[in-house]
Design a protein around this motif. Structure first.
Motif, PDB file in Angstrom:
ATOM      1  N   ILE A  46      -8.925 -56.290  -9.859  1.00 21.06           N
ATOM      2  CA  ILE A  46     -10.318 -55.849  -9.929  1.00 21.06           C
ATOM      3  C   ILE A  46     -10.396 -54.371 -10.291  1.00 21.06           C
ATOM      4  O   ILE A  46     -11.346 -53.919 -10.932  1.00 21.06           O
ATOM      5  N   PHE A  47      -9.385 -53.609  -9.911  1.00 21.63           N
ATOM      6  CA  PHE A  47      -9.387 -52.177 -10.200  1.00 21.63           C
ATOM      7  C   PHE A  47      -9.139 -51.899 -11.684  1.00 21.63           C
ATOM      8  O   PHE A  47      -9.471 -50.824 -12.180  1.00 21.63           O
ATOM      9  N   LYS A  48      -8.567 -52.876 -12.389  1.00 19.93           N
ATOM     10  CA  LYS A  48      -8.372 -52.749 -13.830  1.00 19.93           C
ATOM     11  C   LYS A  48      -9.589 -53.285 -14.582  1.00 19.93           C
ATOM     12  O   LYS A  48     -10.000 -52.715 -15.598  1.00 19.93           O
ATOM     13  N   LEU A  49     -10.150 -54.381 -14.085  1.00 16.57           N
ATOM     14  CA  LEU A  49     -11.240 -55.044 -14.786  1.00 16.57           C
ATOM     15  C   LEU A  49     -12.594 -54.380 -14.558  1.00 16.57           C
ATOM     16  O   LEU A  49     -13.460 -54.407 -15.424  1.00 16.57           O
ATOM     17  N   THR A  54     -16.186 -50.239  -6.926  1.00 20.11           N
ATOM     18  CA  THR A  54     -16.131 -49.250  -5.855  1.00 20.11           C
ATOM     19  C   THR A  54     -17.243 -49.467  -4.833  1.00 20.11           C
ATOM     20  O   THR A  54     -18.411 -49.612  -5.180  1.00 20.11           O
ATOM     21  N   GLY A  55     -16.849 -49.514  -3.576  1.00 20.90           N
ATOM     22  CA  GLY A  55     -17.808 -49.668  -2.488  1.00 20.90           C
ATOM     23  C   GLY A  55     -18.059 -51.099  -2.081  1.00 20.90           C
ATOM     24  O   GLY A  55     -18.681 -51.348  -1.041  1.00 20.90           O
ATOM     25  N   ASN A  56     -17.583 -52.058  -2.886  1.00 18.13           N
ATOM     26  CA  ASN A  56     -17.751 -53.463  -2.533  1.00 18.13           C
ATOM     27  C   ASN A  56     -16.625 -53.910  -1.602  1.00 18.13           C
ATOM     28  O   ASN A  56     -15.701 -53.153  -1.318  1.00 18.13           O
ATOM     29  N   ILE A  57     -16.703 -55.150  -1.143  1.00 15.12           N
ATOM     30  CA  ILE A  57     -15.824 -55.599  -0.066  1.00 15.12           C
ATOM     31  C   ILE A  57     -15.017 -56.821  -0.489  1.00 15.12           C
ATOM     32  O   ILE A  57     -15.549 -57.774  -1.056  1.00 15.12           O
ATOM     33  N   SER A  58     -13.725 -56.787  -0.200  1.00 11.69           N
ATOM     34  CA  SER A  58     -12.830 -57.915  -0.438  1.00 11.69           C
ATOM     35  C   SER A  58     -12.376 -58.471   0.908  1.00 11.69           C
ATOM     36  O   SER A  58     -11.951 -57.717   1.791  1.00 11.69           O
ATOM     37  N   TYR A 100     -11.790 -55.443   3.521  1.00 12.91           N
ATOM     38  CA  TYR A 100     -11.318 -54.228   2.869  1.00 12.91           C
ATOM     39  C   TYR A 100     -12.409 -53.693   1.944  1.00 12.91           C
ATOM     40  O   TYR A 100     -12.997 -54.456   1.172  1.00 12.91           O
ATOM     41  N   ARG A 101     -12.646 -52.387   1.994  1.00 10.75           N
ATOM     42  CA  ARG A 101     -13.542 -51.771   1.029  1.00 10.75           C
ATOM     43  C   ARG A 101     -12.729 -51.404  -0.213  1.00 10.75           C
ATOM     44  O   ARG A 101     -11.619 -50.864  -0.117  1.00 10.75           O
ATOM     45  N   LEU A 102     -13.260 -51.742  -1.375  1.00 10.27           N
ATOM     46  CA  LEU A 102     -12.610 -51.394  -2.636  1.00 10.27           C
ATOM     47  C   LEU A 102     -12.975 -49.952  -2.973  1.00 10.27           C
ATOM     48  O   LEU A 102     -14.144 -49.633  -3.165  1.00 10.27           O
ATOM     49  N   GLU A 103     -11.974 -49.103  -3.029  1.00  7.22           N
ATOM     50  CA  GLU A 103     -12.261 -47.673  -3.174  1.00  7.22           C
ATOM     51  C   GLU A 103     -11.107 -46.946  -3.856  1.00  7.22           C
ATOM     52  O   GLU A 103      -9.966 -46.976  -3.379  1.00  7.22           O
TER      53      GLU A 103
END
Length: 402
Positions: A272-275, A281-285, A378-381
């Protein structure tokens, strides 16, 4: 004068029948003795080239690396696991063919993969008494009355969604009735947790303001998001996969939506960090295992086995899945009976079993195959998974299989 014994036809026939019976018995037991060790055959169904191969490859690697570790470390004394892996390319018919081949070769247990093949095999594994630990986490597979030989090591999809809703309501919501919407593909995987999630959301006091279908192959989600934008949801569940999640998050960012998205274990991984580096950023996994960067005994072992090569969360779950199966085989071996039913009984004897810290402790029961009731948010950050916390739900009987 020496005597010569002449075999009568009936003797030859009897010996042939006896030989065939012994071969069949060996196949049934699924174990052969070689050089003083018992060889136990398991099947491994993997998607290494099909539509889910981006996650199927790392998961399959985790399973096979765990087999290698188990054999080389002597985890099961005097037992070697022979893992027969097949790339079924996410084709159910190929999965069924692989299963028949594995069975003919003496398989006693199966490492499965997706929803389609797992669902198609439920009746077969029950009939043949072959325990399967899959990567399909639909809640109905946890009910032994419906799927007596099915297991998995992650909290089911419904439990994941319920846990996230509880955490959000208690820790992130700023109103008593936070607005929530659901986005998911119109297929068995996408639909699996929706009824349970909506029921629990209402119980917790969420205001459900909409739901939309977005295909796993979607290239655009603008139309669906525009329909939801008018309702101004504060939180949106995505029940997709990382590519479709990236599309949704990027389109939402273009529309200026302020909602926080949260996804299950297939909906957001390291890719997700590549796509969608900015939009994510700020969303939750949600995850049901540790990530590679988390400290655990299992991660220390994995780093050593792989020379510190970064591994996705799917690899870690695959490794944990095989490790749990190996523990069941080890317990069955201690009882001197490495058969499908014996492995199933061993799995159902697990109580708070710790798979090296890779997942929350595992407990299976004869009448309840839910491994645990825990999900970590987990927060995506900044390209990393930042731990928010773990929600562990009560093992409610009325939730079993739903």
């Amino acid at each position: 004068m020496h005597s010569t014994t002449i075999s009568r036809p009936t003797d030859v026939l009897q010996r042939a029948i006896l030989t065939a019976a012994l071969v069949a018995l060996a196949l049934f037991l699924g174990a052969a003795t070689a050089h003083g060790e018992t060889v136990v055959k398991i099947g491994v169904i993997s998607d290494l080239s099909g539509p889910t191969s981006t996650v199927g490859v790392p998961y399959g690697e985790g399973v096979m690396d765990a087999v290698k570790y188990i054999n080389e470390s002597g985890f099961i004394p005097d037992v070697t696991i022979d893992a027969m892996q097949v790339d079924y390319a996410y084709n159910v018919q190929q999965a069924l063919s692989a299963y028949k081949k594995f069975k003919s070769q003496g398989m006693v247990a199966l490492q499965g993969w997706g929803s389609g093949d797992t669902e198609a095999l439920v009746s077969f594994v029950a009939r043949d008494e072959i325990p399967v630990i899959s990567a399909s986490y639909s809640a109905h597979l946890t009910d032994p009355e419906k799927a007596p030989y099915n297991f998995f090591v992650a909290a089911d999809y419904s439990t994941q969604l319920r846990g996230a809703l509880k955490y959000i309501k208690e820790n992130l919501a700023t109103t008593d009735a936070p607005k929530i919407a659901f986005i998911y593909p119109d297929n068995p995987y996408g639909l699996a947790p929706i009824a349970a999630g909506k029921e629990y959301a209402e119980e917790l006091g969420f205001d459900i303001v909409g739901e939309e279908n977005v295909s796993l192959k979607a290239m655009d989600a603008t139309t669906q998001l525009l329909a939801l934008q008018k309702a101004e949801p504060e939180f949106i569940w995505i029940g997709g996969t990382t590519p479709s999640t990236a599309v949704i998050m990027k389109d939402a960012a273009k529309l200026g939506m302020k909602a926080t998205f949260f996804t299950d274990i297939w909906g957001a991984d390291e890719n997700i960090f590549k796509l969608a580096p900015e939009a994510s950023t700020g969303n939750i996994s949600l995850q049901t295992s540790v990530t590679y960067d988390d400290d655990s005994e299992g991660n220390t072992l994995i780093r050593k086995l792989t020379n510190d090569q970064h591994k996705m969360v799917h690899y870690i779950r695959g490794f944990a899945s095989m490790y749990v199966m190996a523990e069941a085989i080890r317990r069955a071996a201690e009882q001197g009976d490495i058969t499908g039913p014996a492995i199933k009984d061993a799995l159902e004897s697990l109580r708070d079993f710790d798979p090296l810290g890779l997942t929350p402790p595992i407990s299976f029961f004869p009448d309840d195959h839910r491994p645990n009731m825990a999900v970590t948010l987990y927060r995506l950050e900044d390209g990393k998974f930042v731990t928010l916390g773990t929600e562990t739900l009560e093992r409610k009987k009325e939730w079993l299989g739903k």
